[in-house]
Design a protein around this motif. Structure first.
Motif, mmCIF file in Angstrom:
data_model
loop_
_atom_site.group_PDB
_atom_site.id
_atom_site.type_symbol
_atom_site.label_atom_id
_atom_site.label_comp_id
_atom_site.label_asym_id
_atom_site.label_seq_id
_atom_site.Cartn_x
_atom_site.Cartn_y
_atom_site.Cartn_z
ATOM 1 N N ASP A 9 0.858 -1.179 0.000
ATOM 2 C CA ASP A 9 0.000 0.000 0.000
ATOM 3 C C ASP A 9 0.900 1.237 0.000
ATOM 4 O O ASP A 9 1.362 1.687 1.047
ATOM 5 C CB ASP A 9 -0.904 -0.008 1.239
ATOM 6 C CG ASP A 9 -1.779 1.235 1.335
ATOM 7 O OD1 ASP A 9 -1.827 2.006 0.349
ATOM 8 O OD2 ASP A 9 -2.409 1.428 2.390
ATOM 9 N N TRP A 10 1.132 1.791 -1.173
ATOM 10 C CA TRP A 10 2.058 2.910 -1.292
ATOM 11 C C TRP A 10 1.520 4.188 -0.662
ATOM 12 O O TRP A 10 2.252 5.159 -0.489
ATOM 13 C CB TRP A 10 2.421 3.136 -2.759
ATOM 14 C CG TRP A 10 3.226 2.006 -3.310
ATOM 15 C CD1 TRP A 10 2.790 1.007 -4.128
ATOM 16 C CD2 TRP A 10 4.604 1.721 -3.052
ATOM 17 N NE1 TRP A 10 3.804 0.129 -4.401
ATOM 18 C CE2 TRP A 10 4.927 0.540 -3.770
ATOM 19 C CE3 TRP A 10 5.595 2.353 -2.307
ATOM 20 C CZ2 TRP A 10 6.208 -0.018 -3.735
ATOM 21 C CZ3 TRP A 10 6.863 1.794 -2.285
ATOM 22 C CH2 TRP A 10 7.171 0.623 -2.995
ATOM 23 N N ALA A 11 0.237 4.209 -0.312
ATOM 24 C CA ALA A 11 -0.334 5.371 0.373
ATOM 25 C C ALA A 11 -0.116 5.324 1.878
ATOM 26 O O ALA A 11 -0.425 6.300 2.574
ATOM 27 C CB ALA A 11 -1.824 5.473 0.070
ATOM 28 N N ALA A 12 0.400 4.211 2.404
ATOM 29 C CA ALA A 12 0.674 4.123 3.839
ATOM 30 C C ALA A 12 1.670 5.216 4.231
ATOM 31 O O ALA A 12 2.610 5.495 3.479
ATOM 32 C CB ALA A 12 1.231 2.746 4.191
ATOM 33 N N PRO A 13 1.490 5.848 5.392
ATOM 34 C CA PRO A 13 2.363 6.971 5.769
ATOM 35 C C PRO A 13 3.845 6.624 5.740
ATOM 36 O O PRO A 13 4.674 7.452 5.343
ATOM 37 C CB PRO A 13 1.893 7.324 7.183
ATOM 38 C CG PRO A 13 0.508 6.813 7.276
ATOM 39 C CD PRO A 13 0.441 5.602 6.403
ATOM 40 N N TRP A 14 4.200 5.413 6.160
ATOM 41 C CA TRP A 14 5.617 5.041 6.220
ATOM 42 C C TRP A 14 6.212 4.796 4.834
ATOM 43 O O TRP A 14 7.425 4.771 4.683
ATOM 44 C CB TRP A 14 5.803 3.813 7.108
ATOM 45 C CG TRP A 14 4.873 2.681 6.784
ATOM 46 C CD1 TRP A 14 5.054 1.692 5.860
ATOM 47 C CD2 TRP A 14 3.596 2.419 7.383
ATOM 48 N NE1 TRP A 14 3.987 0.824 5.839
ATOM 49 C CE2 TRP A 14 3.066 1.251 6.777
ATOM 50 C CE3 TRP A 14 2.854 3.053 8.385
ATOM 51 C CZ2 TRP A 14 1.840 0.714 7.128
ATOM 52 C CZ3 TRP A 14 1.623 2.520 8.736
ATOM 53 C CH2 TRP A 14 1.129 1.359 8.106
ATOM 54 N N THR A 20 7.457 7.517 -4.841
ATOM 55 C CA THR A 20 7.821 8.021 -6.169
ATOM 56 C C THR A 20 8.688 7.031 -6.920
ATOM 57 O O THR A 20 8.502 6.796 -8.121
ATOM 58 C CB THR A 20 8.546 9.377 -6.045
ATOM 59 O OG1 THR A 20 7.666 10.309 -5.413
ATOM 60 C CG2 THR A 20 8.943 9.909 -7.401
ATOM 61 N N ARG A 21 9.639 6.425 -6.236
ATOM 62 C CA ARG A 21 10.502 5.454 -6.901
ATOM 63 C C ARG A 21 9.938 4.040 -6.834
ATOM 64 O O ARG A 21 10.030 3.262 -7.783
ATOM 65 C CB ARG A 21 11.905 5.467 -6.273
ATOM 66 C CG ARG A 21 12.926 4.683 -7.062
ATOM 67 C CD ARG A 21 14.253 4.598 -6.326
ATOM 68 N NE ARG A 21 14.894 5.881 -6.138
ATOM 69 C CZ ARG A 21 15.730 6.431 -7.013
ATOM 70 N NH1 ARG A 21 15.990 5.805 -8.150
ATOM 71 N NH2 ARG A 21 16.300 7.596 -6.750
ATOM 72 N N GLY A 22 9.333 3.702 -5.699
ATOM 73 C CA GLY A 22 8.942 2.316 -5.481
ATOM 74 C C GLY A 22 7.707 1.878 -6.224
ATOM 75 O O GLY A 22 7.655 0.743 -6.731
ATOM 76 N N GLU A 23 6.696 2.726 -6.312
ATOM 77 C CA GLU A 23 5.444 2.298 -6.936
ATOM 78 C C GLU A 23 5.613 1.970 -8.423
ATOM 79 O O GLU A 23 5.140 0.922 -8.877
ATOM 80 C CB GLU A 23 4.367 3.361 -6.731
ATOM 81 C CG GLU A 23 2.981 2.899 -7.154
ATOM 82 C CD GLU A 23 1.882 3.848 -6.722
ATOM 83 O OE1 GLU A 23 0.733 3.398 -6.614
ATOM 84 O OE2 GLU A 23 2.170 5.049 -6.483
ATOM 85 N N VAL A 173 4.350 -4.310 5.252
ATOM 86 C CA VAL A 173 3.345 -4.628 4.233
ATOM 87 C C VAL A 173 2.115 -5.241 4.911
ATOM 88 O O VAL A 173 0.982 -5.069 4.449
ATOM 89 C CB VAL A 173 3.935 -5.573 3.165
ATOM 90 C CG1 VAL A 173 2.853 -6.086 2.209
ATOM 91 C CG2 VAL A 173 5.021 -4.833 2.368
ATOM 92 N N SER A 174 2.342 -5.935 6.023
ATOM 93 C CA SER A 174 1.253 -6.459 6.866
ATOM 94 C C SER A 174 1.468 -5.902 8.273
ATOM 95 O O SER A 174 2.005 -6.588 9.149
ATOM 96 C CB SER A 174 1.270 -7.992 6.882
ATOM 97 O OG SER A 174 1.122 -8.511 5.576
ATOM 98 N N GLY A 224 -0.634 9.809 13.407
ATOM 99 C CA GLY A 224 -0.952 9.862 11.992
ATOM 100 C C GLY A 224 -0.602 8.613 11.216
ATOM 101 O O GLY A 224 -0.951 8.482 10.042
ATOM 102 N N TRP A 225 0.093 7.665 11.869
ATOM 103 C CA TRP A 225 0.521 6.455 11.159
ATOM 104 C C TRP A 225 -0.453 5.291 11.331
ATOM 105 O O TRP A 225 -0.364 4.323 10.599
ATOM 106 C CB TRP A 225 1.924 6.041 11.637
ATOM 107 C CG TRP A 225 3.008 6.793 10.934
ATOM 108 C CD1 TRP A 225 2.964 8.085 10.495
ATOM 109 C CD2 TRP A 225 4.310 6.294 10.583
ATOM 110 N NE1 TRP A 225 4.143 8.429 9.904
ATOM 111 C CE2 TRP A 225 4.999 7.353 9.949
ATOM 112 C CE3 TRP A 225 4.960 5.085 10.766
ATOM 113 C CZ2 TRP A 225 6.305 7.212 9.472
ATOM 114 C CZ3 TRP A 225 6.255 4.941 10.304
ATOM 115 C CH2 TRP A 225 6.920 5.989 9.663
ATOM 116 N N TRP A 226 -1.330 5.367 12.309
ATOM 117 C CA TRP A 226 -2.227 4.234 12.559
ATOM 118 C C TRP A 226 -3.483 4.751 13.238
ATOM 119 O O TRP A 226 -3.388 5.465 14.248
ATOM 120 C CB TRP A 226 -1.534 3.190 13.431
ATOM 121 C CG TRP A 226 -2.194 1.845 13.450
ATOM 122 C CD1 TRP A 226 -2.797 1.226 14.499
ATOM 123 C CD2 TRP A 226 -2.306 0.947 12.340
ATOM 124 N NE1 TRP A 226 -3.268 0.009 14.120
ATOM 125 C CE2 TRP A 226 -2.987 -0.199 12.797
ATOM 126 C CE3 TRP A 226 -1.896 1.002 11.002
ATOM 127 C CZ2 TRP A 226 -3.272 -1.287 11.966
ATOM 128 C CZ3 TRP A 226 -2.179 -0.077 10.180
ATOM 129 C CH2 TRP A 226 -2.854 -1.201 10.657
#
Length: 245
Positions: A9-14, A20-23, A173-174, A224-226
């Motif tokens: 989930d590339w929208a996850a805060p972390w 930009t590079r990973g997705e 990721v989980s 803001g992360w969870w």
């Protein structure tokens, strides 16, 4: 391709600093079905990514990278994120590898890593950089979770936590509440990841790194992360937010 990239989930805060590079890289892996090493090698890097089978039997992984500038890469999420960190933090990753190779040359490869190699491995796998006001750092080092996350909560608007460890990125990721990063203090004045990369490479010295100058931080406690951490009771879990020894 790496099993599981479709679950990221590339929208996850972390993951926002990595998006930009990973997705696009993950999307290319899914679309083309190529091995992870091939997808990573399409981007500029100080190393080449090669199949895991290129690592000779019996040779230390870190020594092979130093000698050849080639990173053995498996088709899994762990090595996908490792490659992503190499692309984003090339100077710091190269410095970690240099110090590991020096330690191997001095001490050899034994059943137990020495203090410096152990510390470098901990950060490489599970590390993070925290840029934060002094009051937050004082509370973190004291493991005063009430003060860190509740009393000083507004100060987190001035902080940035940037994950570095590829195993930590893989685990998130989980996401699960007990996940903890080993956090190193970075100056607040540094804004870009490229500048942080250069600073971190310079900051990595055998001393004090052999003493593990990190602070444990349960990452899902970051405001803001969870969603669950909006409730103060979230931080009452002593199995995660452990008191000082």
């Amino acid at each position: 391709m790496a099993p599981g990239v479709e679950r990221i989930d590339w929208a996850a805060p972390w993951l926002q600093p990595w998006q930009t590079r990973g997705e696009p890289l993950a999307a290319a892996l899914q679309a083309a079905g190529v091995p992870v090493h091939a997808a990573l090698s399409a981007a500029p890097a100080p190393v080449r990514f090669v199949p895991q089978s290129d690592l000779p039997e019996g040779q230390a992984y870190e020594q092979f990278i130093w000698d050849t500038r080639c990173v053995p890469t498996r088709d899994n999420l762990h090595d996908f994120f490792n490659g992503l960190v190499w692309l984003e933090f090339p100077q710091a990753k190269r410095r970690i590898n240099e110090l590991q190779a020096q330690a191997i040359a001095q001490d050899g490869v034994g059943a137990v890593r020495g203090p410096l190699r152990d510390a470098l491995t901990v950060f490489d796998e599970n590390g993070a950089l925290l840029q934060a006001p002094a009051a937050l750092w004082q509370a973190l080092r004291a493991r005063d979770w009430q003060r860190l996350f509740i009393e000083l909560r507004p100060l987190w608007a001035e902080a940035r936590l940037l994950l570095f460890g590829h195993a930590l990125l893989e685990k998130l990721v989980s996401p699960r509440k007990p996940m903890v990063a080993h956090v190193y203090q970075a100056p607040q004045a540094i804004k870009s990841i490229a500048a942080l990369d250069g600073w971190l490479a310079q900051a990595m010295q055998p001393q004090p790194w052999d003493a593990k100058p990190f602070a444990p931080l349960p990452v899902l406690g970051v405001p803001g992360w969870w969603p669950g951490n909006e409730a103060p009771e979230f931080y009452a879990d002593a199995q995660v937010f452990r008191p000082p020894r």
